[in-house]
Design a protein around this motif. Structure first.
Motif, PDB file in Angstrom:
ATOM      1  N   ASP A   1      -8.549  -5.030   6.159  1.00  0.00           N
ATOM      2  CA  ASP A   1      -7.893  -4.763   4.634  1.00  0.00           C
ATOM      3  C   ASP A   1      -8.152  -3.111   4.508  1.00  0.00           C
ATOM      4  O   ASP A   1      -9.016  -2.781   4.037  1.00  0.00           O
ATOM      5  N   THR A   2      -6.727  -2.676   4.126  1.00  0.00           N
ATOM      6  CA  THR A   2      -7.015  -1.200   3.898  1.00  0.00           C
ATOM      7  C   THR A   2      -6.235  -0.922   2.594  1.00  0.00           C
ATOM      8  O   THR A   2      -4.925  -1.485   2.232  1.00  0.00           O
ATOM      9  N   PRO A   3      -6.810  -0.292   1.617  1.00  0.00           N
ATOM     10  CA  PRO A   3      -6.008   0.039   0.114  1.00  0.00           C
ATOM     11  C   PRO A   3      -5.244   1.340   0.558  1.00  0.00           C
ATOM     12  O   PRO A   3      -5.633   2.092   0.599  1.00  0.00           O
ATOM     13  N   LEU A   4      -3.818   1.167   0.172  1.00  0.00           N
ATOM     14  CA  LEU A   4      -2.978   1.815   0.175  1.00  0.00           C
ATOM     15  C   LEU A   4      -2.784   2.653  -1.187  1.00  0.00           C
ATOM     16  O   LEU A   4      -2.622   4.020  -1.105  1.00  0.00           O
ATOM     17  N   TYR A   5      -2.365   2.093  -2.017  1.00  0.00           N
ATOM     18  CA  TYR A   5      -2.082   2.662  -3.326  1.00  0.00           C
ATOM     19  C   TYR A   5      -2.937   2.108  -4.455  1.00  0.00           C
ATOM     20  O   TYR A   5      -3.181   0.947  -4.245  1.00  0.00           O
ATOM     21  N   SER A   6      -3.470   3.361  -5.262  1.00  0.00           N
ATOM     22  CA  SER A   6      -4.382   2.619  -6.574  1.00  0.00           C
ATOM     23  C   SER A   6      -4.061   3.140  -7.662  1.00  0.00           C
ATOM     24  O   SER A   6      -3.713   4.449  -7.489  1.00  0.00           O
ATOM     25  N   GLY A   7      -4.107   2.517  -8.706  1.00  0.00           N
ATOM     26  CA  GLY A   7      -3.895   3.096  -9.987  1.00  0.00           C
ATOM     27  C   GLY A   7      -4.443   2.661 -11.124  1.00  0.00           C
ATOM     28  O   GLY A   7      -4.497   1.166 -11.126  1.00  0.00           O
ATOM     29  N   HIS A   8      -4.977   3.245 -12.065  1.00  0.00           N
ATOM     30  CA  HIS A   8      -5.542   2.804 -13.297  1.00  0.00           C
ATOM     31  C   HIS A   8      -4.436   2.532 -14.448  1.00  0.00           C
ATOM     32  O   HIS A   8      -3.617   3.608 -14.855  1.00  0.00           O
ATOM     33  N   MET A   9      -4.252   1.606 -15.069  1.00  0.00           N
ATOM     34  CA  MET A   9      -3.203   1.163 -15.913  1.00  0.00           C
ATOM     35  C   MET A   9      -3.783   0.668 -17.212  1.00  0.00           C
ATOM     36  O   MET A   9      -4.799   0.053 -17.385  1.00  0.00           O
ATOM     37  N   VAL A  10      -2.910   0.976 -18.298  1.00  0.00           N
ATOM     38  CA  VAL A  10      -3.178   0.256 -19.644  1.00  0.00           C
ATOM     39  C   VAL A  10      -2.118  -0.619 -19.851  1.00  0.00           C
ATOM     40  O   VAL A  10      -1.010  -0.320 -19.696  1.00  0.00           O
ATOM     41  N   VAL A  11      -2.374  -2.129 -19.827  1.00  0.00           N
ATOM     42  CA  VAL A  11      -1.442  -3.062 -19.998  1.00  0.00           C
ATOM     43  C   VAL A  11      -0.414  -2.651 -21.303  1.00  0.00           C
ATOM     44  O   VAL A  11      -0.956  -2.808 -22.399  1.00  0.00           O
ATOM     45  N   GLN A  12       0.769  -2.667 -21.197  1.00  0.00           N
ATOM     46  CA  GLN A  12       1.723  -2.503 -22.363  1.00  0.00           C
ATOM     47  C   GLN A  12       2.737  -3.807 -22.285  1.00  0.00           C
ATOM     48  O   GLN A  12       3.360  -4.159 -23.252  1.00  0.00           O
ATOM     49  N   HIS A  13       3.238  -4.198 -21.084  1.00  0.00           N
ATOM     50  CA  HIS A  13       4.249  -4.774 -20.760  1.00  0.00           C
ATOM     51  C   HIS A  13       3.738  -6.186 -20.300  1.00  0.00           C
ATOM     52  O   HIS A  13       2.516  -6.603 -19.548  1.00  0.00           O
ATOM     53  N   LYS A  14       4.628  -7.155 -20.216  1.00  0.00           N
ATOM     54  CA  LYS A  14       4.203  -8.699 -19.785  1.00  0.00           C
ATOM     55  C   LYS A  14       4.535  -8.619 -18.299  1.00  0.00           C
ATOM     56  O   LYS A  14       3.803  -9.655 -17.368  1.00  0.00           O
ATOM     57  N   VAL A  15       5.446  -7.976 -17.655  1.00  0.00           N
ATOM     58  CA  VAL A  15       5.866  -7.981 -16.432  1.00  0.00           C
ATOM     59  C   VAL A  15       5.761  -6.685 -15.611  1.00  0.00           C
ATOM     60  O   VAL A  15       6.012  -5.593 -16.225  1.00  0.00           O
ATOM     61  N   LEU A  16       5.154  -6.858 -14.496  1.00  0.00           N
ATOM     62  CA  LEU A  16       5.284  -5.722 -13.508  1.00  0.00           C
ATOM     63  C   LEU A  16       6.286  -5.654 -12.446  1.00  0.00           C
ATOM     64  O   LEU A  16       6.657  -6.801 -12.122  1.00  0.00           O
ATOM     65  N   SER A  17       6.986  -4.784 -12.182  1.00  0.00           N
ATOM     66  CA  SER A  17       8.029  -4.869 -11.177  1.00  0.00           C
ATOM     67  C   SER A  17       7.618  -3.959  -9.955  1.00  0.00           C
ATOM     68  O   SER A  17       7.402  -2.801 -10.290  1.00  0.00           O
ATOM     69  N   VAL A  18       7.825  -4.380  -9.028  1.00  0.00           N
ATOM     70  CA  VAL A  18       7.332  -3.728  -7.717  1.00  0.00           C
ATOM     71  C   VAL A  18       8.399  -3.509  -6.804  1.00  0.00           C
ATOM     72  O   VAL A  18       9.364  -4.380  -6.651  1.00  0.00           O
ATOM     73  N   ASN A  19       8.808  -2.526  -6.364  1.00  0.00           N
ATOM     74  CA  ASN A  19       9.724  -1.940  -5.507  1.00  0.00           C
ATOM     75  C   ASN A  19       9.248  -1.160  -4.337  1.00  0.00           C
ATOM     76  O   ASN A  19       8.568  -0.014  -4.516  1.00  0.00           O
ATOM     77  N   GLY A  20       9.577  -1.471  -3.068  1.00  0.00           N
ATOM     78  CA  GLY A  20       8.992  -0.658  -1.937  1.00  0.00           C
ATOM     79  C   GLY A  20       9.629  -1.229  -0.490  1.00  0.00           C
ATOM     80  O   GLY A  20      10.738  -2.087  -0.586  1.00  0.00           O
ATOM     81  N   GLN A  21       9.146  -1.035   0.292  1.00  0.00           N
ATOM     82  CA  GLN A  21       9.505  -1.187   1.814  1.00  0.00           C
ATOM     83  C   GLN A  21       8.333  -1.184   2.831  1.00  0.00           C
ATOM     84  O   GLN A  21       7.524  -0.339   2.657  1.00  0.00           O
ATOM     85  N   ILE A  22       8.419  -2.208   3.766  1.00  0.00           N
ATOM     86  CA  ILE A  22       7.642  -2.230   4.825  1.00  0.00           C
ATOM     87  C   ILE A  22       8.146  -1.596   6.131  1.00  0.00           C
ATOM     88  O   ILE A  22       9.176  -2.305   6.379  1.00  0.00           O
ATOM     89  N   VAL A  23       7.607  -0.736   6.758  1.00  0.00           N
ATOM     90  CA  VAL A  23       8.338  -0.336   7.926  1.00  0.00           C
ATOM     91  C   VAL A  23       7.330  -0.593   9.271  1.00  0.00           C
ATOM     92  O   VAL A  23       6.361  -0.135   9.072  1.00  0.00           O
ATOM     93  N   GLY A  24       7.771  -1.225  10.457  1.00  0.00           N
ATOM     94  CA  GLY A  24       6.888  -0.928  11.569  1.00  0.00           C
ATOM     95  C   GLY A  24       7.683  -1.217  12.845  1.00  0.00           C
ATOM     96  O   GLY A  24       8.616  -1.723  12.908  1.00  0.00           O
ATOM     97  N   PRO A  25       6.888  -1.044  13.855  1.00  0.00           N
ATOM     98  CA  PRO A  25       7.325  -0.852  15.177  1.00  0.00           C
ATOM     99  C   PRO A  25       7.772  -2.543  15.681  1.00  0.00           C
ATOM    100  O   PRO A  25       6.887  -3.238  14.903  1.00  0.00           O
ATOM    101  N   ALA A  26       8.667  -2.772  16.536  1.00  0.00           N
ATOM    102  CA  ALA A  26       8.768  -4.023  17.089  1.00  0.00           C
ATOM    103  C   ALA A  26       7.914  -4.740  17.579  1.00  0.00           C
ATOM    104  O   ALA A  26       6.990  -4.225  18.184  1.00  0.00           O
ATOM    105  N   GLY A  27       7.710  -6.076  17.254  1.00  0.00           N
ATOM    106  CA  GLY A  27       6.500  -6.808  17.597  1.00  0.00           C
ATOM    107  C   GLY A  27       5.251  -6.640  16.665  1.00  0.00           C
ATOM    108  O   GLY A  27       4.258  -7.429  17.029  1.00  0.00           O
ATOM    109  N   THR A  28       5.318  -6.041  15.575  1.00  0.00           N
ATOM    110  CA  THR A  28       4.109  -5.667  14.758  1.00  0.00           C
ATOM    111  C   THR A  28       4.357  -6.380  13.541  1.00  0.00           C
ATOM    112  O   THR A  28       5.456  -6.419  12.946  1.00  0.00           O
TER     113      THR A  28
END
Length: 242
Positions: A137-164
């Motif tokens: 288990d590897t932490p990639l991104y981390s951030g400290h947040m102050v909750v203001q909204h009821k919903v988090l929206s996550v947008n991103g991409q996972i890329v890897g070599p074939a077979g992985t």
């Protein structure tokens, strides 16, 4: 002709003048451009409305035609500027909205989640981490947040070599909220998800630590996780507020 004292005639003439003055004043409409030392009350329906000479409504307060009570400010053109309550949809729970000159809502509270901000959207700061080449288990991104909204929206991409195969997940204060995978039969996975927060665990103004983790679960090689954005956003359905 009997004698009539002169002062009596004068008194009668004076009374006639006073009657004429009282009659004229009774027919005059009083000026309604000032209210001094008193209140103007609008109740049991009705509205107080201010309009431009061209008929554009710039201010309104009272009961709307839809039955709720609200206040509205508009620009000289009639375009909405600030509203409390809604004269279109009374189910919006007396929302406060501020409008841009172009007609877009730029500030508002949440329609369904009481106590949370709706707009503006707020980015959650994220710090870049490392590529994924391990099954730990590897932490990639981390951030400290102050909750203001009821919903988090996550947008991103996972890329890897074939077979992985790669698993990516988001935690808030150590609790997993969502997970995404890159299967061994694919090389790219897109992430675009809305994640409602728990009002009990994450009320408005509370603080939390958001961490995006990753783990290679099969195959070999190095994969990359790109987080394009993590944002706080308003609810769009009533179910997101529960």
């Amino acid at each position: 002709m009997p004698y009539v004292p002169q002062d009596l005639l004068d008194r009668v003439a004076s009374l006639e003048r006073e009657v004429r003055q009282l009659r004229g004043r009774a027919q005059m409409r009083p000026a309604l451009n000032q209210v001094l030392a008193g209140d103007v009350v609008i109740g049991e329906g009705g509205q107080l409305i201010a309009k431009t000479p061209g008929g554009q409504r710039t201010f309104v307060v009272g009961q709307t035609p839809q039955g709720d009570w609200g206040v509205g400010l508009a620009r000289e053109s009639g375009a909405a500027a600030l509203t409390v309550g809604d004269d279109v949809n009374s189910a919006d729970a007396q929302m406060i909205r501020m409008w841009s000159r172009g007609g877009e809502i730029i500030v508002m509270d949440d329609a369904y989640a009481d106590g949370y901000l709706g707009r503006p959207y707020v980015p959650i700061p994220m710090a870049p981490g490392v590529n994924i080449a391990s099954d730990t288990d590897t932490p990639l991104y981390s951030g400290h947040m102050v909750v203001q909204h009821k919903v988090l929206s996550v947008n991103g991409q996972i890329v890897g070599p074939a077979g992985t195969a790669i698993r990516v997940w988001l935690t808030l204060d150590g609790t997993e909220l969502a997970a995404w995978t890159l299967s061994s039969s694919a090389t790219v996975t897109e992430i675009n998800q809305r994640i409602p927060l728990s009002a009990t665990d994450h009320p408005h103004s509370s603080t939390a630590v958001a961490v995006i983790w990753a783990q290679r679960t099969a195959g070999t090689g190095t994969g990359t996780v790109r987080v394009r954005g993590l944002w706080g956003m308003n609810t769009i359905t009533e179910s997101e507020a529960t």
